[in-house]
Design a protein around this motif. Structure first.
Motif, mmCIF file in Angstrom:
data_model
loop_
_atom_site.group_PDB
_atom_site.id
_atom_site.type_symbol
_atom_site.label_atom_id
_atom_site.label_comp_id
_atom_site.label_asym_id
_atom_site.label_seq_id
_atom_site.Cartn_x
_atom_site.Cartn_y
_atom_site.Cartn_z
ATOM 1 N N HIS A 108 1.671 13.401 -4.487
ATOM 2 C CA HIS A 108 2.859 12.614 -4.152
ATOM 3 C C HIS A 108 2.709 11.167 -4.640
ATOM 4 C CE1 HIS A 108 6.108 10.812 -1.815
ATOM 5 N NE2 HIS A 108 5.239 9.994 -1.276
ATOM 6 N N LEU A 109 1.553 10.569 -4.371
ATOM 7 C CA LEU A 109 1.316 9.176 -4.786
ATOM 8 C C LEU A 109 1.390 9.058 -6.308
ATOM 9 C CD1 LEU A 109 -1.714 8.210 -2.472
ATOM 10 C CD2 LEU A 109 0.613 7.314 -2.321
ATOM 11 N N ASN A 163 -2.869 2.266 -10.945
ATOM 12 C CA ASN A 163 -2.173 3.551 -10.932
ATOM 13 C C ASN A 163 -2.875 4.610 -11.788
ATOM 14 O OD1 ASN A 163 -0.320 2.391 -9.247
ATOM 15 N ND2 ASN A 163 1.250 2.089 -10.815
ATOM 16 N N GLU A 218 0.941 -0.961 -1.282
ATOM 17 C CA GLU A 218 1.943 -0.031 -1.817
ATOM 18 C C GLU A 218 1.535 1.419 -1.546
ATOM 19 O OE1 GLU A 218 2.959 -0.729 -5.910
ATOM 20 O OE2 GLU A 218 4.740 0.550 -5.776
ATOM 21 N N ARG A 226 2.888 10.980 -8.483
ATOM 22 C CA ARG A 226 4.261 11.171 -8.980
ATOM 23 C C ARG A 226 5.097 9.912 -8.793
ATOM 24 N NH1 ARG A 226 6.229 17.299 -8.120
ATOM 25 N NH2 ARG A 226 7.661 16.690 -9.746
ATOM 26 N N ARG A 227 4.871 9.242 -7.658
ATOM 27 C CA ARG A 227 5.651 8.032 -7.385
ATOM 28 C C ARG A 227 5.254 6.884 -8.296
ATOM 29 N NH1 ARG A 227 8.326 6.858 -2.586
ATOM 30 N NH2 ARG A 227 8.415 4.789 -3.473
ATOM 31 N N VAL A 229 3.959 4.032 0.296
ATOM 32 C CA VAL A 229 4.431 5.267 -0.343
ATOM 33 C C VAL A 229 3.925 6.514 0.395
ATOM 34 C CG1 VAL A 229 4.308 6.622 -2.484
ATOM 35 C CG2 VAL A 229 4.721 4.166 -2.588
ATOM 36 N N SER A 230 2.768 6.384 1.046
ATOM 37 C CA SER A 230 2.210 7.535 1.767
ATOM 38 C C SER A 230 2.777 7.654 3.176
ATOM 39 C CB SER A 230 0.685 7.408 1.844
ATOM 40 O OG SER A 230 0.343 6.226 2.535
#
Lengths: 145, 110
Positions: A112-113, A40, B85, A115-116, B89-90
């Motif tokens: 977006h990725l 991440n 993942e 933030r998730r 998520v995308s």
């Protein structure tokens, strides 16, 4: 083990990404980061640093991007700081995740990725620099790297 | 990043190893730009892909659009938990078939 974190400075050129990726991998190994956290952090760095390089210096000037990683109180803090044009990535519109293959666009997906996957995020414009701060919890993040 | 290509049962298999990120994505994009004549399917084998960012997803989406335009099925297989993942998520897992292994993917594509 003494965890000195990472403090690396790059010029605004995509050729710097390999050196940055190698430094992150070496740190993840040395600090024994959980695989999930290592991934991440790597994702956040790739998204935000490449965004800054590709969009932050529209006039082609030379710039500097600093990437810092520090571990404290059971979490990892990542700070990405660039002297590019002012831009708050967290104000970008969210991507349309339900569009068909034909209509699907990538714009906004990186943010977006991140933030998730991050456990906290903040943006500030300080002294002519964009400062993005992200937190990643180490507790509860299983499997070692 | 290392890219290998092979053909099995008329399926064009591209194996990607290492990191698919903003600095390497362009190389894969060039490799996937052409679907060889006679291909009945396209498979991206990510068994040894350790990292993917949105730059990599962009290349996968472009390949999926190209295959769709040619009426050829495209699938991916053998994703690590982290890469899987990112696909979830995308929203890509709703666009592109994901198979557990190369074997199951080849059965589905042929």
């Amino acid at each position: 083990m003494i965890d000195n974190g990472i403090d690396i400075r790059l010029v605004n050129d995509l050729s710097e990404m390999d050196r940055l990726g190698a430094a992150l991998d070496a740190y993840a190994d040395a600090a024994d980061l959980p695989a999930r956290v290592a991934f991440n952090v790597s994702l956040a760095v790739d998204e935000f640093v490449s965004n800054a390089i590709n969009h932050g210096y529209a006039d082609g000037r030379r710039g500097e991007i600093a990437v810092k990683v520090a571990r404290e109180d059971g979490r990892l803090t990542l700070v990405i700081c660039d002297d590019g044009d002012a831009f708050d990535p967290f104000t970008a519109p969210p991507p349309d995740l339900d569009a068909s293959i034909e209509d699907r666009r990538i714009g906004g997906l990186g943010v977006h990725l991140v933030r998730r996957f991050a456990d906290g995020s903040a943006y500030a414009r300080e002294g002519g620099r964009n400062v993005v701060t992200l937190h990643f919890d180490l507790q509860g993040a299983d499997t070692p790297h | 990043m290392q890219i290998d290509r092979s053909i099995e049962n008329a399926v064009m298999i591209t194996t990607v190893k290492g990191r698919l990120d903003s600095s390497s994505a362009q190389r894969l994009d060039e490799v996937l730009a052409v679907i060889p004549e006679g291909s009945n399917g396209v498979l991206l084998d990510f068994a040894e892909l350790v990292f993917i960012s949105s730059a990599g997803l962009r290349v996968v989406l472009k390949a999926a659009k190209l295959a769709r335009g040619a009426s050829i099925p495209l699938a991916v297989c053998s994703l690590s938990p982290q890469v899987h993942e990112v696909f979830e998520v995308s929203g890509f897992s709703a666009l592109i078939p994901i198979h557990q292994s190369r074997e199951t993917a080849l059965v589905a594509l042929t």
